[in-house]
Design a protein around this motif. Structure first.
Motif, mmCIF file in Angstrom:
data_model
loop_
_atom_site.group_PDB
_atom_site.id
_atom_site.type_symbol
_atom_site.label_atom_id
_atom_site.label_comp_id
_atom_site.label_asym_id
_atom_site.label_seq_id
_atom_site.Cartn_x
_atom_site.Cartn_y
_atom_site.Cartn_z
ATOM 1 N N ALA A 18 -4.367 -2.725 -4.948
ATOM 2 C CA ALA A 18 -3.957 -3.211 -6.208
ATOM 3 C C ALA A 18 -4.831 -2.800 -7.278
ATOM 4 N N ASP A 19 -6.153 -2.654 -7.226
ATOM 5 C CA ASP A 19 -7.049 -2.142 -7.952
ATOM 6 C C ASP A 19 -7.044 -0.506 -8.390
ATOM 7 N N GLY A 20 -6.211 0.081 -7.672
ATOM 8 C CA GLY A 20 -6.062 1.507 -7.602
ATOM 9 C C GLY A 20 -6.868 2.290 -6.844
ATOM 10 N N LYS A 21 -7.744 1.728 -6.029
ATOM 11 C CA LYS A 21 -8.728 2.521 -5.238
ATOM 12 C C LYS A 21 -7.901 2.945 -3.814
ATOM 13 N N PRO A 22 -8.347 3.779 -3.306
ATOM 14 C CA PRO A 22 -7.845 4.267 -2.125
ATOM 15 C C PRO A 22 -7.886 3.077 -0.802
ATOM 16 N N VAL A 23 -6.804 3.056 -0.105
ATOM 17 C CA VAL A 23 -7.208 2.074 1.198
ATOM 18 C C VAL A 23 -8.111 2.834 2.089
ATOM 19 N N LEU A 24 -8.866 1.799 2.650
ATOM 20 C CA LEU A 24 -9.909 2.509 3.747
ATOM 21 C C LEU A 24 -9.045 2.532 4.983
ATOM 22 N N ASN A 25 -9.595 3.491 5.726
ATOM 23 C CA ASN A 25 -8.994 3.839 7.281
ATOM 24 C C ASN A 25 -7.621 4.056 7.273
ATOM 25 N N VAL A 26 -7.004 5.094 6.112
ATOM 26 C CA VAL A 26 -5.653 5.088 5.677
ATOM 27 C C VAL A 26 -5.120 5.915 6.820
ATOM 28 N N TRP A 39 0.688 -1.242 -0.025
ATOM 29 C CA TRP A 39 -0.116 0.048 -0.047
ATOM 30 C C TRP A 39 0.775 1.264 -0.109
ATOM 31 N N LYS A 40 1.933 1.389 0.671
ATOM 32 C CA LYS A 40 2.736 2.315 0.793
ATOM 33 C C LYS A 40 3.388 2.721 -0.413
ATOM 34 N N ARG A 41 4.030 1.655 -1.065
ATOM 35 C CA ARG A 41 4.691 1.764 -2.343
ATOM 36 C C ARG A 41 3.653 2.352 -3.410
ATOM 37 N N LYS A 42 2.367 2.000 -3.228
ATOM 38 C CA LYS A 42 1.655 2.453 -4.348
ATOM 39 C C LYS A 42 0.729 3.701 -3.968
ATOM 40 N N GLY A 43 1.421 4.379 -2.920
ATOM 41 C CA GLY A 43 0.865 5.579 -2.564
ATOM 42 C C GLY A 43 -0.502 5.464 -1.643
ATOM 43 N N TRP A 44 -0.453 4.456 -0.791
ATOM 44 C CA TRP A 44 -1.533 4.179 0.258
ATOM 45 C C TRP A 44 -2.858 3.711 -0.738
ATOM 46 N N ARG A 45 -2.641 2.826 -2.003
ATOM 47 C CA ARG A 45 -3.574 2.656 -2.757
ATOM 48 C C ARG A 45 -3.696 1.131 -2.882
#
Length: 338
Positions: free
Chosen positions: A90-98, A82-88
């Motif tokens: 694999a499907d590109g959606k934002p991580v919940l409870n970021v 998640w961190k490598r992908k800018g807290w997103r």
């Protein structure tokens, strides 16, 4: 030495009134909650508060018993990606409870810990104790009554025993061997180690307070030349902007663990309730007029001011206290001006 603690969350309705708790023993536990939250948020907050509560003993191993696969997988498996992908995801959606996850990521740095999955509601003593306290906190918010927060961790800032001699025993157990740990684990449990990878509301009815800056001006350039009154006033002015109020991670940096607010509506707000309410609705932009900044001893400043917004004018007071070199907001009150 190893600190063994269970962490759990509860949400009535999911989402709904929510609570969280961690538990070591009857003399060492802490709980809190929000008027509205999810079970996953409660689970994450329980673990986050546990790491914060034990930050003063970073050399101790922390063994976290958790019945949430979501929390364990988030921390031990998914977080690096998640961190490598800018807290997103694999499907590109934002991580919940970021924001909770970002705060956890910071608290985990440099700590020695393991996570152990235990089956919930299966008679595990520590898990049952944490679940009972988390559910009690959620129920308190559902009923609109004060929630029991618990004694906290001995020696932690703000704990009643924080000023006790350094030799005072902490509630920790001796580090067991690998075989002993396996035998002690609940049936079907699994152990995870750190090395495995990883539109504004009505001003008179909503929360009155504001979020926090990630960095305290006390620690910034030129802070040594500023008086405590100047530092506190600068913090207060920075925090009235809605753009920084809705970040639950930032809010937790500056609010004192025992923070309380008496809002302009007459409602009493706890730290956790305020953090969650502001994340959901940071409110409208306000301007302020400082009325006074009074030193109370060497480690507290009382700031009084008038705030102006489209929905009205409010007289406010904030008590800031110096806590381990950082100014933190301990109490706030707002009263609508006649």
């Amino acid at each position: 030495m190893t600190i063994t603690a269970a962490a759990d969350g509860s949400a009535l309705g999911n989402p709904g009134p929510a609570g969280w708790a961690w538990y070591v023993n009857d003399d060492c536990w802490r709980a809190g909650g929000w008027p509205h939250g999810t079970n996953n948020q409660g689970e994450l907050m329980a673990v986050l508060d546990l790491f914060r509560a034990t930050a003063h003993v970073p050399g101790e191993d922390l063994r976290v018993l958790c019945d949430s696969q979501y929390v364990i997988n988030s921390i031990t498996k998914w977080m690096p990606g998640w961190k490598r992908k800018g807290w997103r995801k694999a499907d590109g959606k934002p991580v919940l409870n970021v924001e909770l996850l970002k705060e956890l990521d910071r608290e985990l740095s440099g700590r020695k810990y393991t996570f152990e999955w235990v089956k919930g509601h299966a008679g595990h003593d520590l898990n049952e104790a944490a679940d009972e306290r988390a559910r009690a906190a959620a129920t308190a918010y559902q009923q609109g009554v004060a929630a029991r927060s618990g004694p906290g961790f001995p020696g932690a800032p703000g704990h009643p025993g924080a000023a006790a001699p350094a030799s005072a025993p902490a509630p920790v157990a001796a580090q067991p061997s690998s075989a002993a740990r396996a035998a002690d684990a609940a049936p079907g449990s699994r152990i995870y180690g750190a090395a495995e990878g990883f539109g504004g509301p009505d001003l008179f009815s909503g929360p009155d307070l504001f979020s926090v800056l990630e960095e305290n001006p006390l620690a910034g350039p030129g802070a040594a030349e500023k008086s405590p009154e100047e530092i506190v006033e600068a913090l207060e002015r920075e925090l009235v902007g809605p753009e920084v109020r809705g970040d639950i991670g930032r809010t937790g940096v500056l609010l004192h663990p025992d923070f309380m607010e008496i809002g302009s509506s007459g409602r009493v707000w706890t730290r956790d309730a305020m953090m969650m309410a502001l994340e959901e609705d940071p409110g409208e932009r306000t301007e302020l007029e400082i009325l006074g900044a009074d030193r109370i001893g060497t480690s507290a400043v009382l700031l009084t001011y008038r705030s102006y917004a489209r929905s009205g004018t409010i007289l406010r007071s904030s008590l800031w206290v110096l806590d381990n070199g950082r100014w933190r907001l301990r109490f706030h009150q707002g009263t609508p001006e006649a």
